[in-house]
Scaffold this motif. Sequence first.
Motif, short mmCIF file in Angstrom:
data_model
loop_
_atom_site.label_atom_id
_atom_site.label_comp_id
_atom_site.label_asym_id
_atom_site.label_seq_id
_atom_site.Cartn_x
_atom_site.Cartn_y
_atom_site.Cartn_z
N LEU A 34 -3.89 2.72 -36.84
CA LEU A 34 -4.03 2.22 -35.47
C LEU A 34 -4.29 0.73 -35.49
O LEU A 34 -4.90 0.19 -36.43
CB LEU A 34 -5.20 2.94 -34.78
CG LEU A 34 -5.18 4.46 -34.83
CD1 LEU A 34 -6.07 5.01 -35.95
CD2 LEU A 34 -5.63 5.04 -33.51
N TYR A 36 -5.99 -2.28 -33.05
CA TYR A 36 -6.85 -2.56 -31.90
C TYR A 36 -6.91 -4.07 -31.70
O TYR A 36 -6.82 -4.86 -32.64
CB TYR A 36 -8.27 -2.03 -32.15
CG TYR A 36 -8.40 -0.54 -32.00
CD1 TYR A 36 -8.02 0.31 -33.02
CD2 TYR A 36 -8.90 0.00 -30.83
CE1 TYR A 36 -8.13 1.69 -32.88
CE2 TYR A 36 -9.02 1.37 -30.68
CZ TYR A 36 -8.63 2.20 -31.70
OH TYR A 36 -8.74 3.55 -31.55
N LYS A 38 -9.32 -7.07 -29.89
CA LYS A 38 -10.69 -7.27 -29.42
C LYS A 38 -10.88 -8.69 -28.92
O LYS A 38 -10.67 -9.66 -29.66
CB LYS A 38 -11.70 -6.96 -30.52
CG LYS A 38 -13.14 -6.99 -30.04
CD LYS A 38 -14.12 -6.64 -31.14
CE LYS A 38 -15.54 -6.57 -30.62
NZ LYS A 38 -16.00 -7.82 -30.01
N ALA A 41 -17.04 -10.36 -26.60
CA ALA A 41 -17.91 -9.70 -25.61
C ALA A 41 -17.28 -8.44 -25.02
O ALA A 41 -17.72 -7.96 -23.96
CB ALA A 41 -18.31 -10.67 -24.48
N GLU A 42 -16.25 -7.92 -25.65
CA GLU A 42 -15.68 -6.64 -25.21
C GLU A 42 -15.56 -5.71 -26.41
O GLU A 42 -15.49 -6.15 -27.56
CB GLU A 42 -14.30 -6.84 -24.59
CG GLU A 42 -14.31 -7.61 -23.30
CD GLU A 42 -12.91 -7.70 -22.68
OE1 GLU A 42 -12.74 -8.50 -21.76
OE2 GLU A 42 -12.01 -6.97 -23.13
N GLY A 43 -15.47 -4.40 -26.13
CA GLY A 43 -15.18 -3.45 -27.19
C GLY A 43 -13.71 -3.52 -27.56
O GLY A 43 -12.88 -4.02 -26.81
N PRO A 44 -13.34 -3.00 -28.73
CA PRO A 44 -11.93 -2.99 -29.13
C PRO A 44 -11.10 -2.15 -28.16
O PRO A 44 -11.56 -1.14 -27.65
CB PRO A 44 -11.97 -2.34 -30.52
CG PRO A 44 -13.37 -2.49 -30.99
CD PRO A 44 -14.22 -2.44 -29.78
N PHE A 46 -7.46 -0.10 -27.79
CA PHE A 46 -6.37 0.50 -28.55
C PHE A 46 -5.04 -0.13 -28.13
O PHE A 46 -4.75 -0.29 -26.94
CB PHE A 46 -6.34 2.00 -28.30
CG PHE A 46 -5.11 2.68 -28.85
CD1 PHE A 46 -4.11 3.14 -28.01
CD2 PHE A 46 -4.97 2.87 -30.21
CE1 PHE A 46 -3.00 3.76 -28.51
CE2 PHE A 46 -3.85 3.49 -30.72
CZ PHE A 46 -2.86 3.94 -29.87
N PHE A 89 -7.65 -5.65 -35.16
CA PHE A 89 -8.18 -4.80 -36.22
C PHE A 89 -7.18 -3.71 -36.56
O PHE A 89 -6.60 -3.07 -35.68
CB PHE A 89 -9.49 -4.13 -35.79
CG PHE A 89 -10.66 -5.07 -35.71
CD1 PHE A 89 -11.04 -5.63 -34.51
CD2 PHE A 89 -11.38 -5.38 -36.85
CE1 PHE A 89 -12.12 -6.49 -34.43
CE2 PHE A 89 -12.47 -6.25 -36.79
CZ PHE A 89 -12.83 -6.79 -35.57
N LYS A 102 -12.72 10.40 -38.81
CA LYS A 102 -13.38 9.10 -38.76
C LYS A 102 -12.35 8.01 -38.94
O LYS A 102 -11.26 8.24 -39.46
CB LYS A 102 -14.50 8.99 -39.79
CG LYS A 102 -14.10 9.12 -41.22
CD LYS A 102 -15.23 8.66 -42.16
CE LYS A 102 -16.43 9.55 -42.11
NZ LYS A 102 -17.43 9.18 -43.15
N LEU A 103 -12.71 6.85 -38.45
CA LEU A 103 -11.86 5.67 -38.56
C LEU A 103 -12.45 4.72 -39.57
O LEU A 103 -13.66 4.47 -39.57
CB LEU A 103 -11.73 4.96 -37.21
CG LEU A 103 -10.89 5.63 -36.12
CD1 LEU A 103 -10.93 4.82 -34.84
CD2 LEU A 103 -9.46 5.83 -36.57
N TRP A 105 -12.10 0.79 -40.87
CA TRP A 105 -11.63 -0.44 -40.24
C TRP A 105 -11.41 -1.55 -41.25
O TRP A 105 -12.15 -1.69 -42.22
CB TRP A 105 -12.65 -0.90 -39.21
CG TRP A 105 -12.82 0.06 -38.08
CD1 TRP A 105 -13.54 1.21 -38.09
CD2 TRP A 105 -12.22 -0.03 -36.79
NE1 TRP A 105 -13.42 1.84 -36.88
CE2 TRP A 105 -12.64 1.11 -36.06
CE3 TRP A 105 -11.40 -0.96 -36.17
CZ2 TRP A 105 -12.25 1.33 -34.75
CZ3 TRP A 105 -11.01 -0.75 -34.86
CH2 TRP A 105 -11.43 0.39 -34.16
N GLY A 106 -10.38 -2.38 -40.95
CA GLY A 106 -10.23 -3.63 -41.65
C GLY A 106 -11.18 -4.68 -41.07
O GLY A 106 -11.89 -4.42 -40.09
N LEU A 107 -11.17 -5.86 -41.67
CA LEU A 107 -12.08 -6.93 -41.25
C LEU A 107 -11.56 -7.69 -40.04
O LEU A 107 -12.30 -8.47 -39.45
CB LEU A 107 -12.33 -7.90 -42.40
CG LEU A 107 -13.15 -7.34 -43.56
CD1 LEU A 107 -13.27 -8.38 -44.66
CD2 LEU A 107 -14.54 -6.92 -43.10
#
Lengths: 115, 114
Positions: A34, A36, A38, A41-44, A46, A89, A102-103, A105-107
């Motif tokens: 996936l 994402y 970002k 100040a916001e969530g990721p 999709f 991401f 579970k996910l 994540w990359g950096l």
Amino acid sequence: DQQVKQNSPSLSVQEGRISILNCDYTNSMFDYFLWYKKYPAEGPTFLISISSIKDKNEDGRFTVFLNKSAKHLSLHIVPSQPGDSAVYFCAASVSSGGNNRKLIWGLGTSLAVNP
Amino acid sequence: SAVISQKPSRDICQRGTSLTIQCQVDSQVTMMFWYRQQPGQSLTLIATANQGSEATYESGFVIDKFPISRPNLTFSTLTVSNMSPEDSSIYLCSVFGTGTGEAFFGQGTRLTVV
């Protein structure tokens, strides 16, 4: 051990050109990948995903390519727009037992699209 | 998709105190996830909150430091206990959608510990 790697912390492209964001992974048990986006100040949010049984998925300006043999995927944005400037991401989804997932994540890669 | 409301959106707290973050989802979900994103880092999963059972914590995170409640299928809280400046981070609540494994996130809580 970083199972999902985004080796480019930042990328800068001109408006109208193609943006290519890359992601490598190590775990062959990942079954969905996936992307994402970002903003601060916001969530990721999709963007787009791809199943491990496919090699391409396209949605408007966004296309994700998967090369399973190389354990590599990439997100193409064309044409790039200034509003695409954000951190992107890469994430990989894996079953963690039963119906649980579970996910990983990359950096992230910070994309700047210049007018 | 799922709409997730998370609050507070930000807070500045004194070291040694605790902060409870709330997460409300607009639909019933089995699993809710709590993440942390420290400055310059990726998202790190803290724990998975299942309704009706104890939360499952990832390596490096313990219940005494990050107690979680999950009283029903639409709500969860994460408490950051006995805070230190190292806990300064963005904390995110997340749920999986019913599609191809995508996750949805709240807007995050930006915590600064002074």
